[in-house]
Design an enzyme around this catalytic site. Structure first.
Site, PDB file in Angstrom:
ATOM      1  N   PRO A   1       0.834  -1.204   0.000  1.00 16.63           N
ATOM      2  CA  PRO A   1       0.000   0.000   0.000  1.00 16.63           C
ATOM      3  C   PRO A   1       0.868   1.252   0.000  1.00 16.63           C
ATOM      4  O   PRO A   1       1.886   1.328   0.687  1.00 16.63           O
ATOM      5  CB  PRO A   1      -0.804  -0.129   1.296  1.00 16.63           C
ATOM      6  CG  PRO A   1      -0.794  -1.588   1.615  1.00 16.63           C
ATOM      7  CD  PRO A   1       0.523  -2.099   1.130  1.00 16.63           C
ATOM      8  N   GLU A   2       0.459   2.236  -0.789  1.00 11.18           N
ATOM      9  CA  GLU A   2       1.161   3.502  -0.835  1.00 11.18           C
ATOM     10  C   GLU A   2       0.309   4.568  -0.144  1.00 11.18           C
ATOM     11  O   GLU A   2      -0.712   4.255   0.490  1.00 11.18           O
ATOM     12  CB  GLU A   2       1.490   3.859  -2.285  1.00 11.18           C
ATOM     13  CG  GLU A   2       2.413   2.832  -2.952  1.00 11.18           C
ATOM     14  CD  GLU A   2       2.809   3.193  -4.374  1.00 11.18           C
ATOM     15  OE1 GLU A   2       2.847   4.403  -4.707  1.00 11.18           O
ATOM     16  OE2 GLU A   2       3.066   2.264  -5.177  1.00 11.18           O
TER      17      GLU A   2
ATOM     18  N   HIS B   1      -5.038 -15.725   8.371  1.00 12.78           N
ATOM     19  CA  HIS B   1      -3.910 -14.838   8.648  1.00 12.78           C
ATOM     20  C   HIS B   1      -4.301 -13.628   9.499  1.00 12.78           C
ATOM     21  O   HIS B   1      -3.659 -12.577   9.427  1.00 12.78           O
ATOM     22  CB  HIS B   1      -3.243 -14.352   7.354  1.00 12.78           C
ATOM     23  CG  HIS B   1      -2.830 -15.450   6.429  1.00 12.78           C
ATOM     24  ND1 HIS B   1      -1.883 -16.402   6.779  1.00 12.78           N
ATOM     25  CD2 HIS B   1      -3.257 -15.761   5.169  1.00 12.78           C
ATOM     26  CE1 HIS B   1      -1.732 -17.236   5.759  1.00 12.78           C
ATOM     27  NE2 HIS B   1      -2.544 -16.875   4.786  1.00 12.78           N
TER      28      HIS B   1
END
Length: 279
Positions: free
Chosen positions: A2-3, A95
């Protein structure tokens, strides 16, 4: 990974959905995702009974300020997700490493298949001591207004390739491989131009492209690629990938001149651009 736009979307979701909620219970499945704490009890004890006051952001670190002068920090790493569940009856995704249950029985879940992300609690005023890179973080284009003249004074003294500079977190916070390509296409500049070669007009175009590209990406709630590892707080993928002009579009027509887009390799990364439009 992710940016900046993806992290900003999640920050806004958190501020709207969890700010004001009191933490009733916390569960952590292991130490990997809370590795800055000595044990699970230290992490859990720092959260239970506290209320999240607000959600802010330092670069790509999410900062959930708590009452009592502390903050819950989250970094998504390569594949991390923060997901809100309306109740604990909703099945846990695979997860899931941390589950925070609020007094209304809704939950905030940290899911991370690759476990490069993390969560930890630290005194709010000590955040930069705990996360050393924040002390040298560059300009945040979504939060810090900067004139193109000021931007020009910063950029034109640097003899470095434009893509490398845009991805330097000490220069600009949060830009990675996707948005550096999109920004440079919007500005009409090649990735391998050096920053000190830009004219005043090119500096102006680049400054505008950074702001407009990142804000457009936030408007469309970020980019989810084929693996859909990025989703928002509600588990929904972003939509900005449908508006990518060059990223991952090798061989397709340039939206500006219709020539085929190309890919170059640099520093073990793929860079997508138009050889005709970007100079």
């Amino acid at each position: 990974m992710p940016e900046l736009p993806e992290v900003e979307v999640i920050r806004r979701d958190l501020d709207r959905e969890v700010a004001g909620k009191k933490i009733k219970a916390v569960d952590a499945s292991g130490l990997r995702s809370i590795r800055r704490h000595k044990n699970k009890q230290a992490f859990i004890g720092a959260l239970e009974g506290h209320t999240i006051k607000s959600a802010t952001r330092r670069g790509k670190y999410l900062v959930m300020r708590l009452d009592g002068g502390t903050a819950l920090i989250a970094h998504l790493g390569m594949s991390g997700q923060l997901l809100r569940a309306k109740s604990k009856k909703v099945a846990l995704p695979k997860h899931t490493h941390v589950v925070i249950t609020f007094s209304d029985n809704s939950q905030l879940r940290f899911v991370d298949p690759r476990t490069f992300g993390e969560m930890f609690v630290t005194p709010y005023l000590d955040i930069e001591d705990e996360i050393s890179e924040l002390a040298h973080l560059g300009v945040d284009p979504l939060e810090q207004a900067m004139s193109w003249e000021s931007f020009g004074r910063l950029i034109t003294t640097r003899h470095v390739k434009l893509k490398t500079l845009l991805m330097d977190q000490k220069f600009v916070a949060g830009i990675g491989n996707i948005y550096s390509d999109e920004i440079l296409f919007a500005a009409g500049l090649r990735w391998d131009r050096t920053a000190d070669s830009l004219s005043a007009e090119e500096v102006r175009r680049l400054s505008r492209a950074i702001i407009e590209t990142l804000n457009d990406a936030v408007k469309y709630r970020g980019s989810s690629l084929a693996d859909e590892q990025y989703v928002d707080l509600f588990g929904k993928p972003g939509g900005y990938q449908h508006h990518h002009q060059v990223y991952d579009r090798e061989g397709q027509s340039c939206p500006r001149c219709y020539r085929p887009l190309v890919r170059a390799r640099y520093s073990n990364r793929s860079t997508f651009f138009c050889e005709a439009c970007q100079i």
